[in-house]
Design a protein around this motif. Structure first.
Motif, PDB file in Angstrom:
ATOM      1  N   MET A   1       0.846  -1.169   0.000  1.00  0.00           N
ATOM      2  CA  MET A   1       0.000   0.000   0.000  1.00  0.00           C
ATOM      3  C   MET A   1       0.895   1.235   0.000  1.00  0.00           C
ATOM      4  SD  MET A   1      -3.044   1.009   2.616  1.00  0.00           S
ATOM      5  CE  MET A   1      -2.176   1.417   4.103  1.00  0.00           C
ATOM      6  N   THR A   2       0.557   2.193  -0.848  1.00  0.00           N
ATOM      7  CA  THR A   2       1.326   3.433  -0.893  1.00  0.00           C
ATOM      8  C   THR A   2       0.777   4.405   0.125  1.00  0.00           C
ATOM      9  OG1 THR A   2      -0.092   4.430  -2.567  1.00  0.00           O
ATOM     10  CG2 THR A   2       1.772   3.130  -3.358  1.00  0.00           C
ATOM     11  N   SER A   3       1.587   5.379   0.463  1.00  0.00           N
ATOM     12  CA  SER A   3       1.111   6.395   1.399  1.00  0.00           C
ATOM     13  C   SER A   3       1.154   7.757   0.725  1.00  0.00           C
ATOM     14  CB  SER A   3       1.957   6.400   2.674  1.00  0.00           C
ATOM     15  OG  SER A   3       3.290   6.747   2.363  1.00  0.00           O
ATOM     16  N   LYS A   4       0.332   8.636   1.188  1.00  0.00           N
ATOM     17  CA  LYS A   4       0.242  10.009   0.690  1.00  0.00           C
ATOM     18  C   LYS A   4       0.425  10.946   1.865  1.00  0.00           C
ATOM     19  CE  LYS A   4      -1.261   8.615  -3.381  1.00  0.00           C
ATOM     20  NZ  LYS A   4      -0.630   8.823  -4.622  1.00  0.00           N
ATOM     21  N   VAL A   5       0.674  12.197   1.579  1.00  0.00           N
ATOM     22  CA  VAL A   5       0.869  13.199   2.612  1.00  0.00           C
ATOM     23  C   VAL A   5      -0.333  14.137   2.634  1.00  0.00           C
ATOM     24  CG1 VAL A   5       2.296  15.146   3.358  1.00  0.00           C
ATOM     25  CG2 VAL A   5       3.362  13.110   2.401  1.00  0.00           C
ATOM     26  N   LEU A   6      -0.827  14.406   3.826  1.00  0.00           N
ATOM     27  CA  LEU A   6      -1.904  15.365   4.026  1.00  0.00           C
ATOM     28  C   LEU A   6      -1.419  16.362   5.056  1.00  0.00           C
ATOM     29  CD1 LEU A   6      -4.879  16.316   3.772  1.00  0.00           C
ATOM     30  CD2 LEU A   6      -5.401  14.730   5.633  1.00  0.00           C
ATOM     31  N   SER A   7      -1.443  17.618   4.694  1.00  0.00           N
ATOM     32  CA  SER A   7      -0.990  18.663   5.604  1.00  0.00           C
ATOM     33  C   SER A   7      -2.209  19.384   6.158  1.00  0.00           C
ATOM     34  CB  SER A   7      -0.097  19.642   4.841  1.00  0.00           C
ATOM     35  OG  SER A   7       0.300  20.700   5.672  1.00  0.00           O
ATOM     36  N   LEU A   8      -2.240  19.592   7.456  1.00  0.00           N
ATOM     37  CA  LEU A   8      -3.360  20.276   8.101  1.00  0.00           C
ATOM     38  C   LEU A   8      -2.872  21.540   8.791  1.00  0.00           C
ATOM     39  CD1 LEU A   8      -5.076  17.298   9.967  1.00  0.00           C
ATOM     40  CD2 LEU A   8      -5.782  18.338   7.827  1.00  0.00           C
ATOM     41  N   ARG A   9      -3.699  22.554   8.765  1.00  0.00           N
ATOM     42  CA  ARG A   9      -3.429  23.753   9.538  1.00  0.00           C
ATOM     43  C   ARG A   9      -4.522  23.839  10.597  1.00  0.00           C
ATOM     44  NH1 ARG A   9      -0.465  28.239   8.490  1.00  0.00           N
ATOM     45  NH2 ARG A   9      -0.213  27.560   6.341  1.00  0.00           N
ATOM     46  N   MET A  10      -4.119  23.940  11.856  1.00  0.00           N
ATOM     47  CA  MET A  10      -5.090  24.030  12.942  1.00  0.00           C
ATOM     48  C   MET A  10      -4.565  24.996  13.987  1.00  0.00           C
ATOM     49  SD  MET A  10      -4.505  20.394  14.934  1.00  0.00           S
ATOM     50  CE  MET A  10      -4.518  19.387  13.492  1.00  0.00           C
ATOM     51  N   ASP A  11      -5.494  25.533  14.759  1.00  0.00           N
ATOM     52  CA  ASP A  11      -5.039  26.474  15.793  1.00  0.00           C
ATOM     53  C   ASP A  11      -4.341  25.710  16.911  1.00  0.00           C
ATOM     54  OD1 ASP A  11      -6.960  25.546  17.653  1.00  0.00           O
ATOM     55  OD2 ASP A  11      -8.395  27.067  17.066  1.00  0.00           O
ATOM     56  N   SER A  12      -3.584  26.422  17.695  1.00  0.00           N
ATOM     57  CA  SER A  12      -2.757  25.777  18.718  1.00  0.00           C
ATOM     58  C   SER A  12      -3.593  25.123  19.815  1.00  0.00           C
ATOM     59  CB  SER A  12      -1.768  26.773  19.320  1.00  0.00           C
ATOM     60  OG  SER A  12      -2.458  27.841  19.923  1.00  0.00           O
ATOM     61  N   ASP A  13      -4.767  25.683  20.119  1.00  0.00           N
ATOM     62  CA  ASP A  13      -5.619  25.069  21.149  1.00  0.00           C
ATOM     63  C   ASP A  13      -6.074  23.672  20.731  1.00  0.00           C
ATOM     64  OD1 ASP A  13      -5.410  27.293  22.783  1.00  0.00           O
ATOM     65  OD2 ASP A  13      -7.283  28.188  22.048  1.00  0.00           O
ATOM     66  N   LEU A  14      -6.503  23.547  19.479  1.00  0.00           N
ATOM     67  CA  LEU A  14      -6.931  22.241  18.976  1.00  0.00           C
ATOM     68  C   LEU A  14      -5.749  21.267  18.971  1.00  0.00           C
ATOM     69  CD1 LEU A  14      -8.897  20.258  17.714  1.00  0.00           C
ATOM     70  CD2 LEU A  14      -8.434  21.313  15.498  1.00  0.00           C
ATOM     71  N   PHE A  15      -4.601  21.735  18.502  1.00  0.00           N
ATOM     72  CA  PHE A  15      -3.431  20.864  18.482  1.00  0.00           C
ATOM     73  C   PHE A  15      -3.071  20.401  19.890  1.00  0.00           C
ATOM     74  CE2 PHE A  15       1.031  19.818  18.663  1.00  0.00           C
ATOM     75  CZ  PHE A  15       1.155  18.938  17.601  1.00  0.00           C
ATOM     76  N   ASP A  16      -3.129  21.310  20.841  1.00  0.00           N
ATOM     77  CA  ASP A  16      -2.803  20.952  22.231  1.00  0.00           C
ATOM     78  C   ASP A  16      -3.767  19.899  22.773  1.00  0.00           C
ATOM     79  OD1 ASP A  16      -0.680  22.726  22.160  1.00  0.00           O
ATOM     80  OD2 ASP A  16      -1.770  24.329  23.225  1.00  0.00           O
ATOM     81  N   ARG A  17      -5.054  20.046  22.466  1.00  0.00           N
ATOM     82  CA  ARG A  17      -6.036  19.047  22.912  1.00  0.00           C
ATOM     83  C   ARG A  17      -5.781  17.694  22.259  1.00  0.00           C
ATOM     84  NH1 ARG A  17      -9.921  23.033  21.726  1.00  0.00           N
ATOM     85  NH2 ARG A  17     -10.938  21.619  20.277  1.00  0.00           N
ATOM     86  N   LEU A  18      -5.500  17.714  20.948  1.00  0.00           N
ATOM     87  CA  LEU A  18      -5.198  16.459  20.256  1.00  0.00           C
ATOM     88  C   LEU A  18      -3.926  15.824  20.817  1.00  0.00           C
ATOM     89  CD1 LEU A  18      -5.962  17.397  16.552  1.00  0.00           C
ATOM     90  CD2 LEU A  18      -7.264  15.846  18.008  1.00  0.00           C
ATOM     91  N   HIS A  19      -2.947  16.650  21.097  1.00  0.00           N
ATOM     92  CA  HIS A  19      -1.685  16.150  21.655  1.00  0.00           C
ATOM     93  C   HIS A  19      -1.927  15.490  23.011  1.00  0.00           C
ATOM     94  CE1 HIS A  19       2.299  16.390  23.596  1.00  0.00           C
ATOM     95  NE2 HIS A  19       2.707  16.080  22.370  1.00  0.00           N
ATOM     96  N   ALA A  20      -2.766  16.102  23.837  1.00  0.00           N
ATOM     97  CA  ALA A  20      -3.068  15.540  25.155  1.00  0.00           C
ATOM     98  C   ALA A  20      -3.786  14.193  25.025  1.00  0.00           C
ATOM     99  CB  ALA A  20      -3.911  16.515  25.971  1.00  0.00           C
TER     100      ALA A  20
END
Length: 77
Positions: A1-20
């Motif tokens: 299976m091949t892979s592709k790249v998807l780039s996302l832009r999100m605010d830091s609050d959302l990223f922090d919640r996802l990181h947690a």
């Protein structure tokens, strides 16, 4: 299976919640997001399968009513 790249832009609050959330599971944010997308895709395919099974097993009188697309909570996807 091949892979592709998807780039996302999100605010830091959302990223922090996802990181947690990811850290609680010992995962990277990337792995956590991919797993969430795969789970959502599975849920959608399962729901479609359930609806098709219900239409298949419905009585002829109900089949006409069940053929129209079912409305899912939260609107169309």
């Amino acid at each position: 299976m091949t892979s592709k790249v998807l780039s996302l832009r999100m605010d830091s609050d959302l990223f922090d919640r996802l990181h947690a959330h990811a850290a609680k599971r010992g995962m990277s944010v990337q792995d956590y997001v991919v797993r969430a997308l795969v789970r959502d895709d599975f849920d959608e395919r399962l729901q479609t399968s359930v609806e098709e099974t219900e239409r298949f097993h419905a009585s002829p009188a109900l089949r006409g009513r069940l053929r129209s697309p079912a409305r899912r909570p939260g609107g169309p996807r």
